[in-house]
Design a protein around this motif. Structure first.
Motif, PDB file in Angstrom:
ATOM      1  N   LEU A   1       7.321  -7.692  -5.846  1.00 33.98           N
ATOM      2  CA  LEU A   1       7.485  -7.280  -4.545  1.00 33.98           C
ATOM      3  C   LEU A   1       7.300  -8.363  -3.349  1.00 33.98           C
ATOM      4  CD1 LEU A   1       8.690  -4.612  -3.123  1.00 33.98           C
ATOM      5  CD2 LEU A   1       6.558  -3.751  -2.970  1.00 33.98           C
ATOM      6  N   SER A   2       6.189  -8.909  -3.733  1.00 36.77           N
ATOM      7  CA  SER A   2       5.815 -10.020  -2.420  1.00 36.77           C
ATOM      8  C   SER A   2       6.724 -11.070  -2.354  1.00 36.77           C
ATOM      9  CB  SER A   2       4.229 -10.467  -3.018  1.00 36.77           C
ATOM     10  OG  SER A   2       3.380  -9.610  -2.842  1.00 36.77           O
ATOM     11  N   GLY A   3       7.259 -11.545  -3.801  1.00 34.40           N
ATOM     12  CA  GLY A   3       8.434 -12.412  -3.563  1.00 34.40           C
ATOM     13  C   GLY A   3       9.642 -11.983  -2.815  1.00 34.40           C
ATOM     14  N   MET A   4      10.044 -10.751  -3.126  1.00 34.76           N
ATOM     15  CA  MET A   4      10.977 -10.117  -2.439  1.00 34.76           C
ATOM     16  C   MET A   4      10.809 -10.027  -0.955  1.00 34.76           C
ATOM     17  SD  MET A   4      11.886  -7.153  -5.117  1.00 34.76           S
ATOM     18  CE  MET A   4      13.354  -6.361  -4.026  1.00 34.76           C
ATOM     19  N   LEU A   5       9.845  -9.573  -0.594  1.00 35.77           N
ATOM     20  CA  LEU A   5       9.112  -9.654   0.826  1.00 35.77           C
ATOM     21  C   LEU A   5       9.276 -10.986   1.558  1.00 35.77           C
ATOM     22  CD1 LEU A   5       6.579  -7.065   0.572  1.00 35.77           C
ATOM     23  CD2 LEU A   5       8.771  -6.808   1.903  1.00 35.77           C
TER      24      LEU A   5
ATOM     25  N   ASN B   1       0.956  -1.259   0.110  1.00 36.84           N
ATOM     26  CA  ASN B   1       0.060  -0.141  -0.069  1.00 36.84           C
ATOM     27  C   ASN B   1       0.869   1.166  -0.138  1.00 36.84           C
ATOM     28  OD1 ASN B   1      -2.587  -1.324  -0.056  1.00 36.84           O
ATOM     29  ND2 ASN B   1      -2.400  -1.729   2.280  1.00 36.84           N
ATOM     30  N   ASN B   2       2.132   1.147   0.434  1.00 35.62           N
ATOM     31  CA  ASN B   2       2.898   2.359   0.443  1.00 35.62           C
ATOM     32  C   ASN B   2       4.203   2.534  -0.308  1.00 35.62           C
ATOM     33  OD1 ASN B   2       1.336   3.735   2.869  1.00 35.62           O
ATOM     34  ND2 ASN B   2       1.348   1.881   3.682  1.00 35.62           N
ATOM     35  N   TYR B   3       4.599   1.435  -0.952  1.00 38.32           N
ATOM     36  CA  TYR B   3       5.742   1.255  -1.445  1.00 38.32           C
ATOM     37  C   TYR B   3       5.845   2.303  -2.840  1.00 38.32           C
ATOM     38  CZ  TYR B   3      10.405  -0.939  -2.660  1.00 38.32           C
ATOM     39  OH  TYR B   3      11.823  -0.912  -2.871  1.00 38.32           O
ATOM     40  N   PRO B   4       6.978   3.105  -2.703  1.00 43.63           N
ATOM     41  CA  PRO B   4       7.058   4.202  -3.903  1.00 43.63           C
ATOM     42  C   PRO B   4       6.994   3.674  -5.282  1.00 43.63           C
ATOM     43  CG  PRO B   4       8.841   4.513  -2.059  1.00 43.63           C
ATOM     44  CD  PRO B   4       8.094   3.250  -1.936  1.00 43.63           C
ATOM     45  N   ALA B   5       7.520   2.455  -5.664  1.00 42.54           N
ATOM     46  CA  ALA B   5       7.513   2.109  -6.990  1.00 42.54           C
ATOM     47  C   ALA B   5       6.191   1.663  -7.394  1.00 42.54           C
ATOM     48  CB  ALA B   5       8.403   0.855  -7.010  1.00 42.54           C
TER      49      ALA B   5
END
Length: 440
Positions: free
Chosen positions: A145-149, A43-47
């Motif tokens: 991004l979910s995979g990285m997290l 919800n908040n990531y700049p990319a």
């Protein structure tokens, strides 16, 4: 037995690492679940916010394409001085000027397309399809991004639990050191046994230091994802997935082809290419326009041959039929057809990539699950062996080195079991991502 500690360090740099953890006596704060981290970052990531601005731009492009249906209205005005002016003398009528020396006018002009043979419709369709592509691209970014997290989260879990295991091992070794020191005081143990135990304690403390350093690095990365200060202390919950029954490869492939954003994006690009070709084919279509102008200007003569200003208007209909466009449409058509063929190959390449990812993730999950069962048995045996070794050492049957070796086996077995459970959770989540399932 190969040291599990070395495997721990290797695990931190593996692409499929999905572990996380923190040392509870140094890292303070509320424990975060994986879902909490995913939702906050998504919800908040700049990319992602930057990508969402493209949706606003796409809406603007759709609105711009729809302006082809609306009239173009503008107002014009002018004032002109002429000199010299032409005059005409007629007997009995006097002399009068053909043009007034000062000319002025004001008018409202209207122009509107009546029919463009589908050009505007195709442009609007293209922009709407492009907006859908932007939405799919944002979803793809969220999945990546979910995979990285997931990797960062489970890395912290592993390190946290590994530090706890090292603390337990140090507590056991310190108890053993006290026992050996007591035996040495009574003459039943040598100073060599004491030094050997201290060396082992020192080695474990060094391993713990490396784990804590790696933990701080992973926490720093998590703070970066969350947009928090690098000094923020975080903890995460230990979340390991239960074993699941996996479907057949064909079923998994079909599910992945239906839900993977990469496949949707490839299809959407092909659709855009088809629409673009239709736009190119319609560029040389005729266009029918209506126009009108109404205003107020001078330069008219009344019955007394005096300059006067009147309201005036013009209305009309015009048609434009392209005859020759210097072969621009021809080469645009060739380019559009080439793009279509290129996206067909891109779709096939995406399909093959998805197949490989699904097969790899499923195989890793199945392999990790087998290792979990083996590691559980190994840990049980190591604990039984250590219990027997303590009894034998106290009875003087085995040496301190034998006891140290048995203690090491217990710690390494715990790390091995932890690693296999995390590997299974990691592979299972990676399989969900490969199938296009949203985990956020």
């Amino acid at each position: 037995m190969k040291s599990i500690y070395k495997l721990t360090i290797v695990l931190l740099f593996m692409p499929l690492v999905l572990t996380h953890g923190q040392k509870t006596d140094k890292i303070q704060g509320d424990s975060l679940s994986l879902s909490q981290i995913l939702n906050e970052v998504i919800n908040n990531y700049p990319a992602i916010k930057k990508a969402q601005t493209d949706v606003v731009s796409s809406d603007a492009k759709i609105g711009l394409a729809k302006t082809a249906y609306l009239p173009d209205i503008n107002a014009t005005g002018s004032f002109t001085l002429l000199g010299p002016t032409t005059s005409l003398t007629m007997p009995g009528l006097g002399t009068f000027q053909l043009y007034p020396p000062d000319m002025y006018s004001a008018a409202v002009n209207v122009s509107e397309s009546i029919y463009d043979f589908g050009k505007a419709d195709k442009n609007i369709t293209f922009e709407k399809q492009y907006k859908e592509l932007v939405g799919l691209t944002i979803d793809q970014l969220k999945q990546r991004l979910s995979g990285m997290l997931v990797g960062n989260f489970y890395s912290i879990v592993f390190l946290q639990e590994a530090v706890k295991i090292k603390d337990e091992e140090l507590a056991t070794l310190n108890e053993q050191l006290i026992f050996v020191q007591k035996k040495e005081a009574t003459g039943s143990a040598t100073n060599y046994e004491i030094l050997t135990t201290k060396v082992r304690i020192s080695a474990i403390e060094n391993q713990k230091t490396d784990l804590l350093n790696a933990l701080l690095i992973q926490i720093s990365q998590l703070n970066s994802f969350l947009g928090k200060s690098q000094d923020t202390k975080l903890t995460v919950k230990k979340e390991l997935l239960e074993p699941q029954i996996l479907a057949s490869n064909d079923s998994l492939f079909a599910l992945a082809f239906e839900h993977r954003n990469e496949m949707k994006i490839a299809h959407q690009k092909s659709t855009l290419a088809d629409t673009h070709l239709k736009i190119v084919n319609s560029q040389n279509n005729p266009s029918l326009n209506a126009y009108g102008t109404g205003g107020y200007k001078n330069g008219y003569y009344n019955t007394k041959y005096q300059d006067a200003a009147f309201l005036n208007y013009t209305v009309g209909i015009g048609i434009k039929v392209p005859i020759f466009d210097a072969n621009r449409s021809k080469f645009n058509k060739i380019q559009a057809q080439s793009d279509i063929q290129g996206f067909v190959q891109e779709t096939e390449l995406t399909r093959r990539t998805i197949v490989n990812e699904v097969v790899e993730s499923k195989a890793n999950a199945q392999s990790a699950l087998k290792k979990v069962n083996q590691s559980e048995l190994q840990l049980e045996q190591a604990q039984q062996a250590f219990s027997l070794a303590k009894t034998s050492f106290q009875a003087g049957v085995i040496t301190n080195l034998d006891l140290l070796y048995s203690s090491t086996l217990v710690a390494e077995s715990k790390l091995a079991l932890l690693k296999t459970k995390i590997d299974y959770s990691a592979s299972l989540l990676k399989l969900k991502l490969a199938l296009g399932e949203q985990i956020y």
